[in-house]
Each structure stands twice: as structure tokens, then as C-alpha cells.
Design a protein around this motif. Sequence first.
Motif, mmCIF file in Angstrom:
data_model
loop_
_atom_site.group_PDB
_atom_site.id
_atom_site.type_symbol
_atom_site.label_atom_id
_atom_site.label_comp_id
_atom_site.label_asym_id
_atom_site.label_seq_id
_atom_site.Cartn_x
_atom_site.Cartn_y
_atom_site.Cartn_z
ATOM 1 N N VAL A 1 -46.498 -27.871 -31.271
ATOM 2 C CA VAL A 1 -45.403 -28.237 -31.260
ATOM 3 C C VAL A 1 -45.707 -29.691 -31.506
ATOM 4 N N ARG A 2 -47.461 -29.939 -31.318
ATOM 5 C CA ARG A 2 -47.072 -31.552 -32.359
ATOM 6 C C ARG A 2 -46.823 -31.320 -34.186
ATOM 7 N N SER B 1 -57.598 -28.681 -27.164
ATOM 8 C CA SER B 1 -57.384 -30.104 -26.371
ATOM 9 C C SER B 1 -58.457 -31.634 -26.423
ATOM 10 N N ALA C 1 -48.827 -26.891 -27.646
ATOM 11 C CA ALA C 1 -48.724 -28.320 -27.577
ATOM 12 C C ALA C 1 -49.400 -28.329 -28.692
ATOM 13 N N CYS C 2 -50.773 -28.190 -29.610
ATOM 14 C CA CYS C 2 -50.592 -28.344 -30.934
ATOM 15 C C CYS C 2 -49.991 -27.479 -31.750
ATOM 16 N N TRP D 1 -53.496 -30.546 -16.085
ATOM 17 C CA TRP D 1 -52.394 -29.512 -15.641
ATOM 18 C C TRP D 1 -52.295 -29.284 -14.481
ATOM 19 N N ASP E 1 -50.563 -22.232 -23.223
ATOM 20 C CA ASP E 1 -49.617 -24.281 -23.207
ATOM 21 C C ASP E 1 -50.374 -24.864 -24.065
ATOM 22 N N ALA E 2 -52.359 -24.637 -23.702
ATOM 23 C CA ALA E 2 -52.709 -26.531 -24.867
ATOM 24 C C ALA E 2 -52.499 -25.908 -26.139
ATOM 25 N N GLU F 1 -39.418 -22.236 -29.006
ATOM 26 C CA GLU F 1 -39.913 -23.878 -29.513
ATOM 27 C C GLU F 1 -40.113 -23.236 -31.128
#
Length: 659
Positions: free
Chosen positions: A236-237, A122, A233-234, A175, A229-230, A271
Amino acid sequence: ADQPTDLIPGLPAIAYGGDYNPEQWPREVWDEDVALMREAGVNLVSVGIFSWALLEPQPGVFDFSWLDELLDLLHANGIGVALGTPTAAPPAWFWAAHPDARPVTREGLTLGHGSRGLASPSSPAYAEAAAAITTALGERYGRHPAVRLWHVHNEYGVPVGECYSEHSVGAFRAWLEARYGTLESLNEQWGTTFWGQRYGAWHEIDAPRVSASVVNPAQRLDFARFTSDAHLACFVRERDILHRLSPGIPVTTNIMASSRPEIDYWRWAPEMDLIANDHYLTAERHDSHVMLSMDADLTRSLAGGAPWLLIEHSTSAVNWQPRNLAKRPGELARNSLAHLGRGADGIMFFQWRGGRFGAEKFHSSMLTASGTRGRIWREVVELGTLLPALDGVRGTRVSAGTALLWDWESFWAQNLEWRPSVELDARERMEEYYSRFWHAGITVDFAHPEADLSRYDTIVAPALYLMSEAATANLHRWVSAGGRLIVSYFSGIVDPVDRLPAGPMPGALRDVLGLWIDEFLPLREHETVTLSTGQTADGWAEAIVVEGAEVVATYVDGPGAGGPAITRNRLGAGTASYVSTRLRGAELDVVLTSLTGVLFAGDRAVESVTRVGAGGRFGIHLNHGSTTGTVDAGGTDLVTGAPFDGQVPAGGVRVVALD
Ligand code: GAL
């Protein structure tokens, strides 16, 4: 007409290769590497996974010269590249500039650099730097002809899963706000009237770091969800950057299907463009080949049944277990083809050439210090030479009529503190039930409890402590429609915030199972109980009151003497059975035989799996034993082209195009 779909576009073959770290070697070694790769039949290598410090020696200053040369060399030799984004190992300059990006453990320890693993997922500075190097790589190599696949990061969540830094705490609060909307709702869901934990403002909420006593289980469970989830997100980025800059090239990351408990891969899988798995044997386990199959079946299930890529395993010993046993001759091929049998369309190793320095110098590789004189090299070349003969298997699928329910959220919840007994171990039950199906020769899938289960006739819940309302409704519907459900103890106990539903346990499964539990009756260490059907069990017992279910076996002795131990309930057109105690091996076989009507008959050495597709039906037969095994299948041996005589030699493998 029967051309298989390529798992990796532009690579019309079973992928074969490994991690390749040429930056650790002088330039002249590269030419030898490439020549030997060709000799071994290597067609794909993962490159650049830990190369950030070389590629971006100073912030914003890039040096791609060596990677340009390397990719051109590989391409000229027909070797494809899974290009890494190096974001699992930020350079020293990053840490010097952003000490706040370092991860903090639950105990409050700030981790230093000098190894690898993630920065706080994060951290804004990490996000920015990771996006910058990914963008630079995508711009430079997004359309390079050698690049077949993007290998983002390395094993998200390893070694840092949960992070308790200030950045993580801030992201956790955001979140939670997104999940609950209001503090009233959070207070209600978390049960904060217990031990006076009520929150009056969002900023009062902390990560569930070590406290004086047991921390609120709902808070811990949500932190586990947030953590998965955190990290996602890395991923997916970086994926989104690469999709934009490298159209048509699939983006994946190497997961660790059954061995990474901090990540909820059911949420990750959709994903990812393709599922790529790392698997390492627990070398000392005598059933490590069964656990390999479990991991491969879970990987295939994550891929929705589609072919997947074994992106890392080892040719022989690893370096990080207590006793790093070498694989025995033939085991390299057997392990590789076991993955292939369960749906892998590519076989890769960590790593190509064994390193001479650093923390992994005692790890096996495809090309060890013995070079081309060693046993491992011979087996690597043998396998690489064999794979083209098996090409027809590519693109075919494994189908299973049985699924085991697997839910990371439930494991996280069950593994928290203050459970009724330390003997309650979700993983232990999962492995035991899986093993019995393996030995019975029944190939299984894994499924999420809320998934569409209509293609299965049998569902087993070896450990499903946590259940959502949707999962309960799903199982109710599926059993009513004719399914056969088998549930092991300590399932259906809590809701998604670790609360007991109103009324007796197991709240989520009372109706489905046709019973309720009056009391848990954990057993003493080493205490055993006997069932009326003759089996001996241990660890756990219950006082069960049937409400519609038929009693299949009772407890003869122990704290539950006289009461039901195993039950079966009719629900609509189906049945739901309950096993309330811990049975193993042959004793569990007897029970499963009676509940399924299929023979579970002790341990077997020969593993057989079938892959089916437009190209035909293929039997993959592996003999893990020390004497010749026989299988009842006719067809053509894909390697020799001769009719298959049903014999699988000790330690050997036969891949057969079935009649
Ligand atoms: C994997 C990791 C590799 C290498 C390997 C050694 O988990 O992704 O980089 O460290 O372990 O077994």
C-alpha cells in the motif's frame, strides 16, 4: 458497440509478453530483443523488477540513463511496459548500512543477502528506502508513454513470509494493541490461563518463535494475520506513491493465488487495481492441469469475477522443483489458454530471454539458448500470432453456480500442531473436492465464508476448520434461503482465536448440519472403512449424533461402525449435508452425485469453460488427453473462422464463438 473494457488502459489487446531483464545483456542485444518481440506479438513486458542496485548505485544517487533508453526503445516499437518497483531486492549498500533490516526466521536465523526476497517488512529503514526508490521511479516515469502498469515488488511473502526480527516484534505488539485494546482482552482471547502464559505488559509479548513445546495457537494465528498485514502495508505504501505520481496507470503486484499460504489475498485484492497472478505447474503431478485450473479459478474469484492478468508462468521447465519436467509440445498454448478460459485477459511468462548466469539459468524462457531455432520459440510465436484472433473473448466473464469456501485464516489455524490426526490436511481436501467438480465439468468459484453467496446454488466447504460468528450466520442464512451446502469433516470446529465454542462440536455448524459429534475417530495409517452405500474411505471417521439430520450413509465397519457417516439436514428452504470421512475420486463422485443430483462420473480429459459478455459467448475447449475428444457445442472456431465440428484433437485447444 461491443468494445471490451481494456484490462490495462491503453492496451486494447490480450496482453502478451513476459519479464524482461535487459540489464543482464549488452546493449546490442536489446535491438534484437525488440525485433523478436515484435515477431512474437509481444505487447507488454515487465521491466526493472530486480534493478534497484543499478538504478540507485549509492544511497540517494540515481542513474536512470539505461532505463530511459530502454523505455524509449520499447515505446518506439509499440511495446508497453509493466514497470517494476525493485523493492524485493535492496542493494548491497542497503544491507551494509542496515543489518537490522535482515529478516529473522522462526528458528532465530538471521538471513543474509546475496539472493532476493524481502527485508523485514517492518523495518523502518527498509520502509524509507523503498519509498525513496518508488518515489524516484514515479517522478521520472509516472507519465512516460510506455508505462501501462506498475508491477510493485515481486511476490510478497516469498521467500520470507513471517519475520521474527526485533522490528517485527515491535510492530506485532502495536498490531495487537490495535486489535485488542487492552491486555485483559488479549489475555482472555489468547486463553493465557493455559500453561501460565498471562501477560502483564505489552512489551512482554514476543513473536511466537520456536519454543520448548507447542506455542499458544491464538498467538501463532494472530502472528500469521499480522504478517499478511505487514506485507500488505508495504504494498500500500508503494501503491499510494504511484497513484499520486502516475495518475491513471493501474498498480498491481504479482500474487501467487493458491501457492502462497502466508498471505490472505482476500484482504489484499480490494487494495489492488487489477489482479495479477503467477502460476507454475507442479510438473510431476499428473493432474497439474487440474491444479492450474484451481489456481486460475481462485485468481478470478479474488478479482471478483472480473478479468485478470496471468503475469508469470513458464514456457516449459522451471529450475526450482526436484525434477523440472519440460512441457510437452502444445502444452505451452494449452496452459496459456486454460488461464484465458478461466478469465485471464493477458498471458505473460517468466521470462523473455533466458539468462546465462545466476540462479535461474536453467529456467525456460520465451527465447531460450536455442534462440529462434528451438521448439519453444516456435510455440511462443504461434501463440502470439493466435491471440489477436481471440480478442473478442477479452472483457467477458466466467460465471459459476457453485463456490468452494476458501479461507486462509482457517488454513493457518488448521495447520498448527497437535491436531487430532496428521491426516487432517485442508489442502488435500480442497484439491480433492475441486478435482471432482473439474472432472464433472462444473466450473466453480471460490468464496470467503463471510462473502455474499446469494449468486450460488451450491456451496462446498472442503475444509473450514475455523469459523467466525459472521460466517456461521452467513451460511445459516444462505442455506435457509434455499442453498445447498456440503460440508466435509473438521469444519466449524474453532472460532477466530482457535477456541472451541461451548458445547459439542462442531460448534459453529451444529444447527446448520442438524447433528453433533460425540467423538473424533481418526483411523490408523492405511486403515479403511466401508460405508453402507458401498464406498471405501480412510483417514478419518466420527461418532455422530443426528439431531434433525437424515442419515444418508452409515459406517459398516471401523471404530464408527453402525453410526452415521454422511447426513443431510433440511434447514428452511435449503439443505446442509455432512461428509464425515475421507473419500476420493470415483467414490467421492458417487456421494456428490447423490447430494447434488448432478452426475459426477469419473475422470475426463476435455476441459470446457464458457466466458460470456457483451461481445458474445465463448467456449474454450482444451483436450488434455491423447485421443480426439468431442464436445457438445456449436459455433464458429475463432481461429479458423469455420463452423466448429465439436472435435478437439488430442492435446489441442478450440476457442469457439458459441451460437
Ligand atoms: C517466480 C518469480 C520470478 C522467477 C520465477 C521462476 O516466482 O517471481 O522472479 O524467479 O519464479 O519460476
